[in-house]
Design a protein around this motif. Structure first.
Motif, PDB file in Angstrom:
ATOM      1  N   ALA A  48       0.848  -1.193   0.000  1.00  9.39           N
ATOM      2  CA  ALA A  48       0.000   0.000   0.000  1.00  9.39           C
ATOM      3  C   ALA A  48       0.881   1.240   0.000  1.00  9.39           C
ATOM      4  CB  ALA A  48      -0.904  -0.001   1.223  1.00  9.39           C
ATOM      5  N   TRP A  50      -7.408   2.536   1.345  1.00 11.03           N
ATOM      6  CA  TRP A  50      -7.177   1.251   0.649  1.00 11.03           C
ATOM      7  C   TRP A  50      -6.309   0.327   1.493  1.00 11.03           C
ATOM      8  CZ3 TRP A  50     -11.199   2.242  -1.317  1.00 11.03           C
ATOM      9  CH2 TRP A  50     -11.463   3.384  -2.054  1.00 11.03           C
ATOM     10  N   LEU A  51      -5.420   0.924   2.275  1.00 17.09           N
ATOM     11  CA  LEU A  51      -4.632   0.132   3.214  1.00 17.09           C
ATOM     12  C   LEU A  51      -5.556  -0.538   4.240  1.00 17.09           C
ATOM     13  CD1 LEU A  51      -1.330   1.104   4.875  1.00 17.09           C
ATOM     14  CD2 LEU A  51      -3.237   0.576   6.360  1.00 17.09           C
ATOM     15  N   GLN A  96      -6.291  -4.546   4.855  1.00 18.45           N
ATOM     16  CA  GLN A  96      -6.115  -5.169   6.172  1.00 18.45           C
ATOM     17  C   GLN A  96      -7.396  -5.846   6.616  1.00 18.45           C
ATOM     18  OE1 GLN A  96      -4.705  -1.826   8.485  1.00 18.45           O
ATOM     19  NE2 GLN A  96      -2.562  -2.457   8.293  1.00 18.45           N
ATOM     20  N   GLU A 148       3.429  -1.437   3.961  1.00 16.69           N
ATOM     21  CA  GLU A 148       3.074  -0.034   3.723  1.00 16.69           C
ATOM     22  C   GLU A 148       4.297   0.799   3.380  1.00 16.69           C
ATOM     23  OE1 GLU A 148       1.563   1.910   7.220  1.00 16.69           O
ATOM     24  OE2 GLU A 148       0.947   3.720   6.136  1.00 16.69           O
ATOM     25  N   THR A 156      -2.226   2.164  -5.151  1.00 19.27           N
ATOM     26  CA  THR A 156      -1.880   3.584  -5.062  1.00 19.27           C
ATOM     27  C   THR A 156      -3.064   4.437  -5.497  1.00 19.27           C
ATOM     28  OG1 THR A 156      -0.325   5.308  -5.794  1.00 19.27           O
ATOM     29  CG2 THR A 156      -0.902   3.633  -7.409  1.00 19.27           C
ATOM     30  N   LYS A 214       4.715   4.574   3.724  1.00 18.58           N
ATOM     31  CA  LYS A 214       3.984   5.736   4.227  1.00 18.58           C
ATOM     32  C   LYS A 214       4.709   6.996   3.775  1.00 18.58           C
ATOM     33  CE  LYS A 214       1.821   7.414   8.484  1.00 18.58           C
ATOM     34  NZ  LYS A 214       0.405   7.216   8.156  1.00 18.58           N
ATOM     35  N   ASN A 218       0.791   4.697   0.771  1.00 18.70           N
ATOM     36  CA  ASN A 218      -0.148   5.493   1.561  1.00 18.70           C
ATOM     37  C   ASN A 218       0.356   6.922   1.665  1.00 18.70           C
ATOM     38  OD1 ASN A 218      -1.690   6.735   3.500  1.00 18.70           O
ATOM     39  ND2 ASN A 218      -1.185   5.306   5.151  1.00 18.70           N
ATOM     40  N   GLY A 273      -5.187   6.886   0.201  1.00 18.04           N
ATOM     41  CA  GLY A 273      -4.192   5.816   0.288  1.00 18.04           C
ATOM     42  C   GLY A 273      -4.400   5.016   1.562  1.00 18.04           C
ATOM     43  N   GLU A 274      -4.691   5.719   2.637  1.00 18.33           N
ATOM     44  CA  GLU A 274      -4.936   5.065   3.924  1.00 18.33           C
ATOM     45  C   GLU A 274      -6.198   4.201   3.866  1.00 18.33           C
ATOM     46  OE1 GLU A 274      -4.891   6.874   8.357  1.00 18.33           O
ATOM     47  OE2 GLU A 274      -6.636   7.435   7.182  1.00 18.33           O
ATOM     48  N   VAL A 312      -0.432  -6.765   4.512  1.00 20.59           N
ATOM     49  CA  VAL A 312      -0.178  -5.439   3.940  1.00 20.59           C
ATOM     50  C   VAL A 312       1.188  -4.891   4.336  1.00 20.59           C
ATOM     51  CG1 VAL A 312      -1.039  -3.082   3.691  1.00 20.59           C
ATOM     52  CG2 VAL A 312      -2.657  -4.967   4.050  1.00 20.59           C
TER      53      VAL A 312
END
Lengths: 354, 354
Positions: free
Chosen positions: B60, B70-71, B75, B83, B112, B85, B62, B67-68, B81
């Motif tokens: 992910a 889809w993360l 999860q 990440e 993304t 960040k 993010n 972005g967060e 996942v």
């Protein structure tokens, strides 16, 4: 900025959303309804995933196309599904229901449609819920009310229903695009070991909707339409609407019977008049002849395609629309070879409508 | 019968649906797009579940609120996942991306956003896809294009994107309520060990949509609107639209900079002008002053709430709307205590717009 659409995170929109929510709850005869931007079918899925633990044993009362849909949904998500299969056009045999509940005491939820659009049957969800409470007091009762909301009597709280799903495009006289979910307090409390869901997660939605907003972008224009449609329904009186719909459907059925058709549903749904075509006439031809005259009626699905047709007067339809439907049916049957005196059906319809 | 809405299982509606589908594919620069009755967020979920095997390792990227999202989605569905960040306002560091892909060779998909609405950043999904293809040729590239479709250059096939999700309410100038999913041939081919989905099952939808209908009730009125909106976009020319949107956003950014604001995005999305308020002025006050004047602009979310505001000219907005936004911004900043000569910002906007 120049958007023609009100932004969904504004105080104005929140006001409209709160108003629409409150009126929708009133029409549902409950305290709280979750609104989703989706077709009605999504509501049943959302409600089921939000209340029934993963892998639980569930009973599917399958009496038509929609009953079958919820059975397939439950199977797809890995629930252990017991089925009571009912011939299309019939209602559940309560002895069979009782016996099934007795012999499968670990059933956690019972799924049923209220108005089964594919057969025109109104299932007695009040009695189904009562039977379930008697035999398995802890089992949840999940009801698809997509075509019965604002068309047939529906009192989820009083009847002890635990989840009721509905949509915007039937009794509410709106375009399709909104899905509604009611859950009982004990359904909301049943939150352990649920399967994940994200967009259709009504537990997350509930947190937003209690603040008069939605978790994802709100379908603003549809919410305006909902607000307006509910005003019309509430002004008319929801109980009056139930009676009116039942009368309209009965008028179509009785007139059609006089014209050689027969009613298909053992217990009639006010949402749709399911009719068997007269001997020797194909339902598809009736549907096609209606279409030639600019009127759309549904044919039959699956194995009843050959003989079933399903006129309905929903939305803004009034008694003159009922008379029109019957007049067209007369004309169509005459066109297809039956010998019918002018206004034989229409006279009956007018008599029933009073 | 008397429904004001065309029934969704008719030849007429199928014709409109087929036309809208074809034009939507044209605007996406692909061959086929699945249309769902849902908000844009549902499209990413639908695409991910339809192509990424259960429990797979996914990366992910993010870089903001979406972005967060889809993360969290990944999860929640039990994907493993990883990440990357990224500070809000910034783009991905390609060295970090390369290293991550090298050190986690079993990554099956990379997620993304394209235009990250929360930060105003346009992520270089073309280069992201190229990097992924280089390091992990079999990994799928999943892109949230909800706010970039018809606003920023987007060529999913040419760039090798495997899943692109979008919605109706941004660049397409429509109300919210439709979600779109494009999938590459290899994403469609990736169909083993998928997690179940039902309403959002685009593999089932695809079978219906290849016959110009939908698996569930079609959002008919929204499809009419889509058909009409696509005509306007295609008449204008999608590439012209990309340029125009970029110019409008640049005009707002440059004018605002001259007025004491600063641009927030490292790589600017044409969909939104993300601006940091001048020292000593709260973003919320700017948003409130805009609202007093009848103009809605977005504030900042989460930790950038204090200082970020995000005007956007999408939909039917033209260059005069851009000038209006800048004029209002001038007036608002003056109201909030800055000493700004009349039309300082507007002159800049007019110069940039040409």
């Amino acid at each position: 900025m120049s958007e023609p659409v009100m932004h969904h995170r504004t105080a104005e929109f929140k006001g409209i959303f709160a108003r629409a929510q409150a009126k929708l709850a009133q029409v549902f005869f409950v305290d709280e309804v979750i609104i989703l931007s989706a077709s009605g079918s999504a509501a049943f899925e959302a409600g089921m995933l939000a209340a029934v633990p993963a892998k639980a044993k569930v009973l599917a009362i399958n009496a038509g196309k929609f009953g079958e849909r919820w059975l397939l949904l439950a199977q797809k998500y890995g629930y252990e599904v017991i089925e009571i299969k009912i011939p299309w056009g019939k209602t559940v045999d309560f002895k069979v229901l009782e016996d099934t509940l007795k012999s499968e005491p670990d059933i956690k939820a019972v799924m049923t449609t209220h108005s089964e659009t594919s057969t025109g049957v109104l299932h007695d969800v009040k009695k189904i819920a009562k039977t379930v409470k008697q035999e398995l007091p802890d089992a949840l009762v999940l009801v698809d009310a997509v075509s019965s909301l604002a068309a047939a009597e529906l009192r989820p709280k009083e009847w002890g229903l635990d989840m009721v799903s509905a949509g915007s495009q039937k009794g509410l006289m709106m375009p399709p695009g909104l899905a509604f979910v009611y859950m009982s307090q004990r359904a909301w409390a049943s939150k352990t070991n649920l399967k994940p869901s994200f967009y259709l997660d009504i537990r997350k939605e509930r947190i937003s909707q209690q603040k008069n907003t939605t978790a994802y972008t709100s379908p603003v224009n549809m919410i305006y339409a909902l607000d307006a449609a509910l005003d019309i329904i509430i002004a008319e009186g929801i109980e009056n609407l139930w009676q009116k719909r039942a009368l309209y459907t009965e008028a179509i059925l009785q007139s059609a019977e006089l014209l050689g058709c027969s009613r298909f549903a053992q217990r009639v749904s006010p949402a749709v008049a399911a009719l068997r075509a007269p001997e020797g006439i194909k339902a598809a031809d009736i549907v096609a002849e209606f279409a030639k005259r600019g009127l759309r009626i549904a044919g039959g699905q699956d194995h009843v395609k050959e003989f079933l047709f399903r006129p309905a007067v929903l939305g803004y339809g009034d008694k003159y629309d009922v008379i029109t439907v019957v007049a067209v049916l007369e004309e169509v049957l005459r066109e297809l070879g039956l010998d019918i005196p002018y206004a034989k059906g229409v006279a009956k319809a007018m008599q029933v409508l009073g």
